[in-house]
Enzyme design. Structure first.
Site, PDB file in Angstrom:
ATOM      1  N   PHE A 115      46.896  31.323  16.862  1.00 48.66           N
ATOM      2  CA  PHE A 115      46.649  30.040  17.485  1.00 48.66           C
ATOM      3  C   PHE A 115      46.820  28.987  16.399  1.00 48.66           C
ATOM      4  O   PHE A 115      46.789  29.296  15.205  1.00 48.66           O
ATOM      5  CB  PHE A 115      45.228  29.988  18.066  1.00 48.66           C
ATOM      6  N   GLN A 130      39.775  15.564  21.839  1.00 46.46           N
ATOM      7  CA  GLN A 130      40.987  16.322  21.532  1.00 46.46           C
ATOM      8  C   GLN A 130      42.017  16.173  22.652  1.00 46.46           C
ATOM      9  O   GLN A 130      41.736  16.449  23.816  1.00 46.46           O
ATOM     10  CB  GLN A 130      40.661  17.800  21.350  1.00 46.46           C
ATOM     11  N   HIS A 169      45.208  17.802  23.864  1.00 51.64           N
ATOM     12  CA  HIS A 169      46.017  19.009  23.707  1.00 51.64           C
ATOM     13  C   HIS A 169      47.484  18.600  23.741  1.00 51.64           C
ATOM     14  O   HIS A 169      47.897  17.796  24.587  1.00 51.64           O
ATOM     15  CB  HIS A 169      45.706  19.988  24.840  1.00 51.64           C
ATOM     16  N   LEU A 180      46.868  22.055  31.755  1.00 53.61           N
ATOM     17  CA  LEU A 180      47.147  22.667  30.460  1.00 53.61           C
ATOM     18  C   LEU A 180      48.272  23.691  30.524  1.00 53.61           C
ATOM     19  O   LEU A 180      48.315  24.535  31.414  1.00 53.61           O
ATOM     20  CB  LEU A 180      45.882  23.344  29.942  1.00 53.61           C
ATOM     21  N   GLU A 204      48.036  27.060  24.703  1.00 54.39           N
ATOM     22  CA  GLU A 204      48.525  27.193  23.331  1.00 54.39           C
ATOM     23  C   GLU A 204      49.108  28.575  23.076  1.00 54.39           C
ATOM     24  O   GLU A 204      49.879  28.765  22.132  1.00 54.39           O
ATOM     25  CB  GLU A 204      47.380  26.914  22.353  1.00 54.39           C
ATOM     26  N   ARG A 232      46.088  20.764  16.452  1.00 50.31           N
ATOM     27  CA  ARG A 232      46.396  20.116  17.726  1.00 50.31           C
ATOM     28  C   ARG A 232      46.586  18.614  17.583  1.00 50.31           C
ATOM     29  O   ARG A 232      47.441  18.020  18.243  1.00 50.31           O
ATOM     30  CB  ARG A 232      45.302  20.427  18.744  1.00 50.31           C
ATOM     31  N   HIS A 273      41.794  17.008  26.612  1.00 50.73           N
ATOM     32  CA  HIS A 273      41.497  18.413  26.857  1.00 50.73           C
ATOM     33  C   HIS A 273      40.077  18.826  26.520  1.00 50.73           C
ATOM     34  O   HIS A 273      39.467  19.626  27.233  1.00 50.73           O
ATOM     35  CB  HIS A 273      42.474  19.264  26.043  1.00 50.73           C
ATOM     36  N   ARG A 323      38.854  20.361  17.212  1.00 46.43           N
ATOM     37  CA  ARG A 323      38.526  21.762  17.493  1.00 46.43           C
ATOM     38  C   ARG A 323      39.684  22.693  17.174  1.00 46.43           C
ATOM     39  O   ARG A 323      40.827  22.436  17.528  1.00 46.43           O
ATOM     40  CB  ARG A 323      38.137  21.938  18.973  1.00 46.43           C
TER      41      ARG A 323
END
Length: 626
Positions: free
Chosen positions: A163, A277, A279, A296, A299, A330, A394, A429
């Site tokens: 990730f 955040q 995304h 979404l 990821e 991100r 997100h 995050r």
């Protein structure tokens, strides 16, 4: 909390919503009971329910707290705004982090913690980070014991994928439906333990004098009946506030800041609200339709080798992050996409292309089955052609200020957990850490609350003053439901989403933030002309109640973003583009006699073991995926 002054001219809706910053302030079995016949206040009938512990929120965090309570001999009551098992956790698709070392044996919890600190730009709470990183291997094994079927390697180990911004392959997964599988597992365990659950319940106020909590007030969203919960222990696990934005990855009726607003009103503190955040990869474009805008694209697509291209066919991350490419942090990838679009290299829909078609088609179908199915239903075969994506709101790093070893908020009897709180993630995050936090910290909070429960908590006392406060809330709700003005809650929430996207989005500056605050004030004024159709069981009424929390949190977020005159993580100020070491502090929000206040608080240092991992300078080597 302080009472907002009234000029005597506001409507019931205006009074309810505008006063959201200051409306007046083990072995125990659960007893759910009605105290005689249903009572009423202001024409609204209400039921009194008694429980030793009330868990508000039925996602992974709330479920894990409840499981720990039940296993410790305390029977809680869990309530949720939706049907049992229908929570935002199911939308966390790509995976959950734990330093198992299945593929990269060098990984350990200290490196997981170091990656989390680096991604959070060192504003993280060290206790929060280190507890999460240390706990997660055991929490993954526990989920397996409870029946969660993680994808496995050929050797039978739990498989792990990359990730963004992770030094090693650390993200455990179930295809691309990990959150759904985790919640199913937790709900299954809760049902095995026969934990009571009440669905379609909305909490509108905690019964608090600012020092302690004696229960909660809300209503049954199906019947419109009022509810008073008598309890000495309330755990808030109600999610974040990313759905305040115009484009977001949540459903419109969740993640609207109600947990944060309830805590603030009860006397707790909030922090880090400026860190939202975005995304990098949300769906965008007419081809997908309005229903899918902002949803979404996990990821995991990039974790499995997906590449980003602009409209000119350039793999543009080579210019922004040649070492980590599409798997940089991100905030870095989201800003890169925003920059490409703003400079005219985006698609006609205002996005860029995300392409996984260079990977073997069967591999893509095996690793990303939900993405394949979703896009096929929209006429796109992602094994053959790219997706169009753009950043979407997100996750919110900010929330309630807690002690991560206990969940305590500083208000006696009030605890919080999950995305409702701040601390684990700092300024940004690390992907895969949201699910990790829910079960790692959820277990610890559940354990602490179980030890705090005494025999007397089976029959808690609600004072005459708290009962009067509850009945006043019911009268206010009844009056709100009867509002007959000209503007709907949906209109106001849509306008709030637009103003936040325009003035507190990926790129911010002083002028825009001040304009955003002025527009929030104007929205509050417009609530005086609110119209609610359908009564207490309608979506209109739910959104009208949401407005109170949403406006409170939006104002606090804008004020924090204006206060922080630097760029750090997900907070990027174009007028202050550099990170300033003097700003390695958190901004703490409290409600006092003069309304909402903001103060600064320093950040503690990590443990020696984690400092050593930070000094080693571990980082992801993207080119393993090439």
């Amino acid at each position: 909390m302080t009472e907002t002054p009234s000029d005597g001219h506001g409507t019931a809706a205006d009074d309810y919503i505008s006063s959201s910053l200051g409306r007046a302030t083990a072995g125990v079995e659960n007893r759910i009971e009605t105290e005689g016949d249903p009572q009423s206040a202001g024409g609204l009938e209400y039921e009194v329910v008694t429980t030793p512990v009330l868990v508000v929120g039925a996602g992974a965090a709330g479920a894990r707290v409840a499981i720990e309570l039940a296993e410790s001999g305390v029977e809680p009551l869990v309530i949720g705004k939706r049907d049992h098992g229908d929570a935002h956790t199911t939308w966390a698709a790509g995976g959950v982090n734990a330093a198992l070392g299945s593929l990269d044996s060098e990984d350990d919890w200290t490196i997981h913690a170091a990656d989390t600190f680096n991604e959070g730009h060192h504003l993280n709470d060290p206790d929060a980070v280190e507890l999460t990183a240390r706990e997660m291997p055991d929490r993954i094994r526990e989920l397996v014991e409870w029946g969660m079927s993680f994808d496995r390697t050929d050797d039978g180990e739990i498989n792990q994928r990359y990730f963004g911004a992770q030094s090693y392959r650390r993200t455990c997964f179930v295809g691309d439906r990990t959150g759904e599988a985790m919640l199913e597992t937790l709900i299954g365990r809760a049902r095995d333990l026969e934990i009571p659950y009440r669905e379609n319940v909305m909490i509108t106020r905690l019964l608090s004098d600012g020092e302690r909590v004696d229960g909660a007030v809300g209503f049954d969203m199906e019947t419109g009946e009022g509810l008073v919960f008598r309890t000495n222990h309330v755990v808030l696990a109600a999610g974040g506030f990313s759905a305040l934005y115009h484009r977001h990855s949540s459903r419109d009726d969740e993640n609207n800041g109600d947990g944060q607003a309830l805590a603030l009103e009860a006397g707790a503190r909030l922090l880090d609200l400026e860190f939202v955040q975005f995304h990098p990869t949300g769906m965008v474009g007419e081809r997908y339709g309005e229903e899918w805008d902002g949803r979404l694209v996990t990821e995991a697509v990039r974790g499995e080798g997906g590449r980003l291209y602009n409209a000119e066919g350039e793999r543009f991350m080579e210019r922004y992050s040649p070492d980590q490419m599409e798997l940089d942090a991100r905030d870095v990838v989201a800003r890169a996409i925003a920059q490409e679009v703003s400079e005219g290299r985006g698609t006609d829909d205002g996005g860029v292309y995300l392409d996984i078609s260079h990977r073997d088609a069967e591999y893509v179908r095996e690793r990303l089955p939900s993405m394949v199915d979703r896009f096929e239903s929209l006429g796109v075969d992602i094994t053959e052609e790219p997706m169009v994506v753009a950043p979407t709101a997100h996750y919110t790093m900010g929330g309630v200020d807690i002690d991560f070893r206990t969940g305590e908020t500083g208000v006696e009897g009030l605890y919080a957990v999950g995305e409702t709180v701040a601390g684990v993630h700092g300024a940004n995050r690390l992907g895969g850490n949201s699910l990790a936090e829910t079960v790692a910290i959820g277990k610890l909070v559940g354990d602490h609350v179980a030890k705090a429960v005494t025999g007397d908590d089976g029959d808690p006392t609600v004072t005459d003053g708290q009962r009067a406060l509850a009945e006043r809330e019911f009268r206010a709700l009844s009056e709100l439901a009867a509002s007959d003005g000209a503007v709907t809650p949906t209109e106001l929430l849509a306008d709030l989403g637009d103003l936040l996207w325009d003035h507190a989005g990926i790129l911010r500056d002083e002028a825009g933030l001040r304009e955003g605050l002025a527009k929030v004030d104007a929205l509050r004024d417009r609530t005086a002309d609110l119209r609610v159709e359908g009564g207490l069981t309608s979506k209109d009424f739910e959104y009208a109640v949401d407005l109170s929390a949403s406006l409170t949190v939006a104002e606090a977020m804008l004020r924090a973003a204006l206060e922080r005159t630097e760029s750090r993580g997900a907070h990027y100020r174009t007028d202050y583009p550099e990170t300033d070491s003097d700003w390695r502090v958190t901004l703490v929000h409290a409600a006092g006699t003069n309304g909402l206040s903001i103060s600064r608080r320093g950040v503690a240092e990590p443990s020696p073991a984690v400092r050593e991992a930070l000094e080693e300078g571990y980082e992801l080597d993207y080119h393993h995926l090439e």
